[in-house]
Write an enzyme that holds these catalytic residues in place. Structure first.
Site, PDB file in Angstrom:
ATOM      1  N   PHE A 288       0.802  -1.215   0.000  1.00  0.00           N
ATOM      2  CA  PHE A 288       0.000   0.000   0.000  1.00  0.00           C
ATOM      3  C   PHE A 288       0.839   1.271   0.000  1.00  0.00           C
ATOM      4  CE2 PHE A 288      -3.217  -2.930   1.671  1.00  0.00           C
ATOM      5  CZ  PHE A 288      -4.261  -2.621   0.819  1.00  0.00           C
TER       6      PHE A 288
ATOM      7  N   SER B 223       4.960   3.215   1.155  1.00  0.00           N
ATOM      8  CA  SER B 223       6.281   3.176   1.785  1.00  0.00           C
ATOM      9  C   SER B 223       6.256   3.971   3.080  1.00  0.00           C
ATOM     10  CB  SER B 223       7.329   3.755   0.834  1.00  0.00           C
ATOM     11  OG  SER B 223       7.373   3.014  -0.375  1.00  0.00           O
TER      12      SER B 223
ATOM     13  N   ASP C  36      -3.753  -9.559   9.711  1.00  0.00           N
ATOM     14  CA  ASP C  36      -2.420  -9.727   9.124  1.00  0.00           C
ATOM     15  C   ASP C  36      -1.341  -9.746  10.204  1.00  0.00           C
ATOM     16  OD1 ASP C  36      -0.730 -10.160   6.987  1.00  0.00           O
ATOM     17  OD2 ASP C  36      -0.397  -8.038   6.597  1.00  0.00           O
TER      18      ASP C  36
END
Length: 728
Positions: A420, A422, A533
């Site tokens: 998505f 940095s 996640d």
């Protein structure tokens, strides 16, 4: 093999009209015995006393004539599959009759009669397809490329190519696939469920794989005017103003009969007695016709005056009319497709009645005025919000983009990155150090941005990363976090050349702290938050190595009124719970599974699956742990070699037991995170866990298996980009 067949029926050899047949009979006892034949092989022989029936260990029921042809099978169940395809059986296409063998679903969970869903082979493309009512295709495996079916990448993801050996054969008589198993103790099989899904099952009837992944993708699952919604149980429900056509069938989870209107529409009084129910659906139902009209009003009037019209929609200046029963009405993942379904006016909710036209007009005008006012307010608010430096928005700071650009030296010091965006190191004007996540994908970034701001911005916990603020100028979406000087857990576990190694005491405290963070998310927030996640990359370490659960971009809020949530597959391969693959709504137990996989890596300091230096084999660490824990072996031999066996045997054993409980195949068998927390804190004891089926596959076979067979295994995580701070 356990003889699971023939529990309700007895198999006997019947002497009927000078011929032998093997049949299933049902007996009722009382004043008299009634025997009625419900099934027969329809195979006849000359000798009345020479037929034997044998149920083989592979599940094949074989009929032999022991006198004339003892070595031949005159009939076998493998040639007549019902709803299951077992190893060794064919699922063939007859090249002479041009007919396919099929596996066909039961009518319901209680009725083994022939259902509407089936799977069969298409020989020209060497693929299997699932059909509704033998005609409407709704799923395909994709063509066979010699190794896998092209639309089933899960063949590798689920170790199917390790468990199974598929083969394709073709001659002038037939074309077919068959498969065998490398480990006969697993006895897996494929079955077509009453839901229309093709499922991969193990001997213990554990679900490893399913297609289509979502039940609502099955054609006509809920019948006519039935709507499918995975966030509700049962999945199928009738639309407002409709009722099940057969209450008895619906009570047995057989929804194929669909729904009918509670009140029949009278054609003569159609205009006066009918109204329209507005429904938002995932996709338009099939079999509509286009009508040439000028606007939405004419489209509505056309349907209202048409006795055969059941529904209409008006999209992109196109009027679509359904004169057939509506199928495939799914209210999951709606994307703005709206249809209007004709229903008796008295069965419509009050807000759908159309008696007061003046009220509608006034309401419409008021709505337009309200929307315009809201737009002006937003424009004014945004203008005020982003002019100047920063301002406080509750507990969050709304940053100006140019200030963050200056703080990060034009985003020059990158800490890590992911799908998505940095993450960059920055220093604010008050000299505080922060980590700035720059969301780079416009379509995904918007969703990520809203999720993180709404989730992290409302919670505070010592074991959760703190969101300091955000920036949302146009397409520029940034999130500002507290900076974690010791980076992420994966850096300390998997980067072998570093000097400072995490001690066992620190690792144990990381395990406890991570558990506490998840307990807060699952049980102590206003809404249950499923992280989705959990992995070492998303566990950050502060200056004192206190763990902080990070990256809530994939998190899902669940109201306390619901125990499950429907969401698209998300997370990282190697940490995904089995239920992600079955397409059913997940619970917080999905995080528990991921946490268990993380615990194994925390102990050994390596990925759970590791390729050998030669590249020819790999080791699955949880199977090694199970062997030693169950066998009472040298537990410390599994410890990260950099620790030189400096750890508590009791604590390491406890962590392994907890990890094995966390990765149980069934959600209900896994502990809650609060139970995990109490066990690790020593408040309660932990028993020896059963071996999870996914681990048992490796325990029952050799520990080292050919690596090319499991390159994309669910247990093999091979992320190319690592993050030392915050990773998406």
């Amino acid at each position: 093999m356990e003889n699971l067949l023939l529990l309700c029926f007895s198999l006997i050899v019947s002497l009927t009209s000078g011929a032998d047949t093997i049949s299933a009979h049902q007996s009722l006892t009382g004043n008299q015995t009634i025997i009625s034949k419900v099934w027969s092989t329809n195979i006849t022989t000359i000798d009345l006393n020479s037929v034997t029936a044998v149920l083989l260990d592979d599940g094949n029921l074989v009929l032999r004539d022991i006198l004339s042809k003892p070595d031949e099978r005159i009939w076998q169940s493998f040639d007549h599959p019902a709803h299951t395809w077992l190893p060794g059986a064919k699922l063939a296409y007859d090249n002479r009759t041009k007919k396919s063998q099929r596996i066909t679903s039961w009518r319901s969970n209680e009725d083994p009669g022939v259902g509407l869903f089936s799977m069969e082979l298409v020989p020209s493309t060497k693929e299997y397809v699932s059909k509704w009512n033998g005609s409407q295709q709704y799923w395909t495996s994709g063509p066979w490329n010699g190794q896998i079916f092209s639309f089933i990448p899960e063949m590798r993801l689920n170790n199917i190519d390790y468990i199974y050996d598929f083969s394709f054969f073709s001659n002038k008589n037939e074309s077919y696939f068959t498969y065998s198993v490398y480990n006969s103790s697993i006895i897996p099989g494929f079955a077509i469920d009453v839901s229309g899904q093709v499922q991969q099952l193990t001997k213990q009837l554990n679900l490893f794989w399913v297609q289509p992944r979502r039940r609502c993708e099955v054609y006509a699952l809920c019948g006519a005017f039935g709507t499918c919604r995975l966030t509700l149980l049962p999945f199928c429900n009738c639309l407002t103003g409709f009722k099940p056509k057969s209450e008895n069938d619906w009570n047995q989870s057989d929804f194929s009969s669909g729904c009918v209107r509670k009140t029949d529409l009278e054609c003569e009084d159609n205009k006066e007695s009918s109204g329209f129910l507005m429904v938002e659906v995932a996709s338009s139902p099939p079999n509509y016709v286009s009508v040439a009209v000028g606007d939405v009003g004419e489209c509505r009037t056309n349907c209202l005056n048409n006795c055969r019209c059941n529904a209409y929609s008006f999209t992109d200046n196109q009027c679509s009319v359904w004169e057939v029963e509506l199928l495939n009405l799914s209210e999951d993942n709606v994307n703005g497709k709206t249809i209007y379904i004709k229903v008796a006016s008295k069965d419509l909710p009050p807000r759908f009645h159309e008696k007061n036209k003046l009220g509608e007009v006034v309401g419409s005008i008021a709505g337009v005025v309200f929307v315009l006012g809201l737009i002006m307010l937003i424009i004014y608010r945004k203008k005020w919000l982003w002019v100047g430096k920063t301002r406080m928005d509750g507990s969050l700071v709304a940053f100006v983009y140019r200030d963050l650009q200056r703080a990060t030296k034009n985003f020059s010091e990158k800490l890590g990155g992911g799908g998505f965006g940095s993450v960059f190191k920055g220093v604010l004007r008050d000299s505080s150090v922060v980590a700035v996540k720059k969301l780079e994908s416009v379509s995904q970034g918007e969703k990520q941005f809203r999720s993180e701001v709404s989730t992290i911005g409302t919670i505070q916990h010592v074991n959760l990363v703190r969101l300091r603020g955000f920036c949302g100028e146009g397409k520029r979406k940034l999130l500002v976090y507290d900076y974690m000087p010791n980076g992420s857990l994966d850096f300390h576990l998997f980067h072998r050349k570093q000097d400072n190694v995490l001690s066992w005491k620190t690792r144990y405290q990381i395990a406890i702290g991570t558990a506490r963070g998840l307990v807060y998310l699952h049980e102590k927030c206003r809404d249950c938050i499923i992280h989705c996640d959990i992995k070492p990359e998303n566990i950050l370490l502060d200056v004192d190595f206190c763990p902080k659960v990070a990256d809530f971009g994939l998190a899902k809020l669940v109201s306390r009124d619901f125990s499950r949530v429907l969401t698209t597959m998300r997370g990282t391969r190697g940490y995904l719970a089995p239920e992600w693959l079955s397409g059913v709504p997940v619970t917080a137990k999905a995080d528990v599974f991921s946490y268990g996989m993380l615990l194994f890596e925390l102990v050994c300091g390596k990925r759970n699956s590791e390729q050998s230096h030669e590249g020819s084999s790999f080791t699955f660490f949880p199977s090694l742990a199970v062997n030693l824990v169950m066998g009472g072996g040298d537990i410390l031999s599994l410890l990260d070699s950099r620790l030189n066996r400096e750890a508590s045997v009791e604590e390491v054993t406890k962590v392994f037991k907890v990890a094995n409980w966390c990765i149980q195949d069934e959600e209900k068998s896994r502990p809650s995170m609060s139970q995990v927390e109490r066990i690790l804190e020593g408040v309660v004891d932990v028993n020896m866990p059963p071996i999870p089926q996914s681990v048992k596959i490796f325990v029952d076979s050799t520990v080292n298996v050919p690596f090319f067979n499991v390159t994309s295994s669910i247990f093999n995580e091979s992320t190319s980009t690592r993050s030392s701070q915050v990773q998406s």
